[in-house]
Design a protein around this motif. Structure first.
Motif, short mmCIF file in Angstrom:
data_model
loop_
_atom_site.label_atom_id
_atom_site.label_comp_id
_atom_site.label_asym_id
_atom_site.label_seq_id
_atom_site.Cartn_x
_atom_site.Cartn_y
_atom_site.Cartn_z
N ASP A 1 0.84 -1.19 0.00
CA ASP A 1 0.00 0.00 0.00
C ASP A 1 0.88 1.24 0.00
N GLY A 2 0.41 2.34 0.58
CA GLY A 2 1.17 3.58 0.56
C GLY A 2 2.09 3.77 1.75
N ASP A 3 2.22 2.78 2.60
CA ASP A 3 3.10 2.87 3.75
C ASP A 3 4.54 2.60 3.32
N SER A 4 5.46 3.49 3.66
CA SER A 4 6.83 3.38 3.16
C SER A 4 7.52 2.11 3.65
N GLU A 5 7.27 1.70 4.88
CA GLU A 5 7.92 0.49 5.38
C GLU A 5 7.43 -0.75 4.64
N ARG A 6 6.15 -0.76 4.33
CA ARG A 6 5.63 -1.91 3.58
C ARG A 6 6.12 -1.89 2.12
N ILE A 7 6.35 -0.70 1.58
CA ILE A 7 6.94 -0.62 0.24
C ILE A 7 8.37 -1.14 0.26
N TRP A 8 9.13 -0.78 1.29
CA TRP A 8 10.47 -1.34 1.44
C TRP A 8 10.41 -2.87 1.51
N ASP A 9 9.49 -3.40 2.32
CA ASP A 9 9.36 -4.86 2.42
C ASP A 9 9.07 -5.47 1.05
N ALA A 10 8.16 -4.84 0.29
CA ALA A 10 7.81 -5.35 -1.03
C ALA A 10 9.00 -5.29 -1.98
N LEU A 11 9.80 -4.24 -1.86
CA LEU A 11 10.97 -4.09 -2.72
C LEU A 11 11.99 -5.21 -2.45
N PHE A 12 12.25 -5.49 -1.18
CA PHE A 12 13.20 -6.56 -0.86
C PHE A 12 12.63 -7.93 -1.23
N GLU A 13 11.32 -8.10 -1.11
CA GLU A 13 10.70 -9.36 -1.54
C GLU A 13 10.84 -9.53 -3.05
N THR A 14 10.70 -8.42 -3.78
CA THR A 14 10.92 -8.47 -5.23
C THR A 14 12.32 -8.96 -5.55
N GLY A 15 13.30 -8.49 -4.81
CA GLY A 15 14.67 -8.94 -5.02
C GLY A 15 14.85 -10.41 -4.72
N ARG A 16 14.27 -10.87 -3.62
CA ARG A 16 14.39 -12.29 -3.26
C ARG A 16 13.74 -13.18 -4.32
N LEU A 17 12.58 -12.76 -4.81
CA LEU A 17 11.88 -13.55 -5.82
C LEU A 17 12.66 -13.54 -7.14
N THR A 18 13.18 -12.39 -7.51
CA THR A 18 13.99 -12.31 -8.73
C THR A 18 15.18 -13.24 -8.65
N ARG A 19 15.82 -13.26 -7.50
CA ARG A 19 17.00 -14.11 -7.30
C ARG A 19 16.63 -15.59 -7.42
N ALA A 20 15.57 -16.00 -6.75
CA ALA A 20 15.18 -17.41 -6.76
C ALA A 20 14.80 -17.88 -8.16
N VAL A 21 13.98 -17.10 -8.83
CA VAL A 21 13.52 -17.48 -10.16
C VAL A 21 14.62 -17.26 -11.20
N GLY A 22 15.37 -16.17 -11.03
CA GLY A 22 16.41 -15.85 -11.99
C GLY A 22 17.53 -16.88 -12.03
#
Length: 300
Positions: free
Chosen positions: A230-251
């Protein structure tokens, strides 16, 4: 909401009475055997006509034939291969919930259509010839080349730094755009290739990856769901790091099976950069921390 039989009846009634209409084609989700049937599916229809402009100049046929509009979008689509040909497309949402996307194309151009999700509803002059049964073979995810894969990896990690920069500055619209549009666009490509690879390049993930949930392992889908915030900065940070973890696993799995390179060093450096940016907080809220490392310096 009108039943499917009624809508098709209206579409074919108009076409049958009007000498300008020579061909009626149905495509999209209503002819896709792999799409779950529900009442929200659009009616994607093409009228092959002898005169397009007359339908555009006088649009009284819309209400007369199909009922009260809620909202409409009228577009013109030019063919890349033939700049002299145009389509007129009426995207129509009616008050009863029915949506009809009705395109007008010159009938003498219809035989060259190359869309496997096509069903002939009416062909007054036999222009279409023999059309194979509808399938989504035109839309299956195809194996990318090495360059495409490596460009997608680079897009994710490069633009992740922009997300971090936006969060650090407190620029919510910019951070969300970078994460939810730019980075996600590349991530959906990577996930689509992963699904395609594991299904012998025979599946269609749908527009914007709309059917990824039913095609991905549960744990990977759960990870992807966590990339939405959502629009909460901490949750956006969490989503950003999750994006990195997912990219790494699938990549890494993609790179291993398709013979391309996964940018582990860029992954490591960008992840560390994002971690430090998060720890430093917003510029507006606290001063820059002194550090000997360039990545902790002022943002350009």
């Amino acid at each position: 909401m009108r039943r499917e039989e009624e809508v098709f009846g209206q579409l074919l009634s108009l076409a049958g009475r009007d000498s300008r209409v020579r061909v009626v084609l149905l495509n999209g989700s209503r002819v896709n055997p792999n799409v779950e049937k529900d009442e929200l599916r659009d009616y994607d229809v093409i009228y092959g006509v002898t005169d397009i402009d007359s339908f555009v100049r006088d649009q009284s046929w819309i209400a007369a034939e199909f009922g009260e509009l809620m909202i409409m979008q009228h577009n013109r689509s030019e063919e890349e291969e033939n700049e002299d040909e145009t389509w007129e497309i009426f995207l129509m949402q009616f008050m009863d919930g029915v949506r009809i996307d009705l395109s007008f194309r010159f009938a003498d151009k219809m035989s060259g259509l190359d869309d496997s999700l096509t069903k002939v509803l009416l062909d007054k002059d036999g222009r279409m010839g023999e059309v194979p049964p509808p399938s989504d073979r035109s839309y299956v995810t195809t194996q990318p080349d090495r360059r495409e894969i490596e460009e997608a990896f680079n897009e994710i990690w490069w633009c992740s730094t922009n997300v971090a920069k936006g969060l650090r500055r407190g620029e919510l619209p910019y951070a969300k755009f970078m994460l939810d549009v730019v980075v996600r666009g590349a991530l959906v490509k990577v996930l689509s290739w992963h699904v395609g690879m594991n299904n012998r390049w025979s599946v269609n993930v749908g527009k914007a990856g709309r059917w990824l949930e039913r095609l991905m392992p549960e744990e990977l889908w759960a990870s992807y769901a966590r990339t939405y915030a959502d629009g909460d900065s901490e949750r956006i940070w969490d989503a950003l790091f999750e994006t990195g973890r997912l990219t790494r696993a699938v990549g890494l799995a993609l790179a291993d099976k398709l013979g391309c390179s996964y940018p582990l060093e860029e992954d490591r450096k960008v992840t560390e950069y994002m971690r430090r940016m998060r720890e430093m907080g917003r510029i507006a809220g606290r001063p820059l921390l002194e550090s000997s490392t360039p990545m902790d310096g002022p943002l350009p």
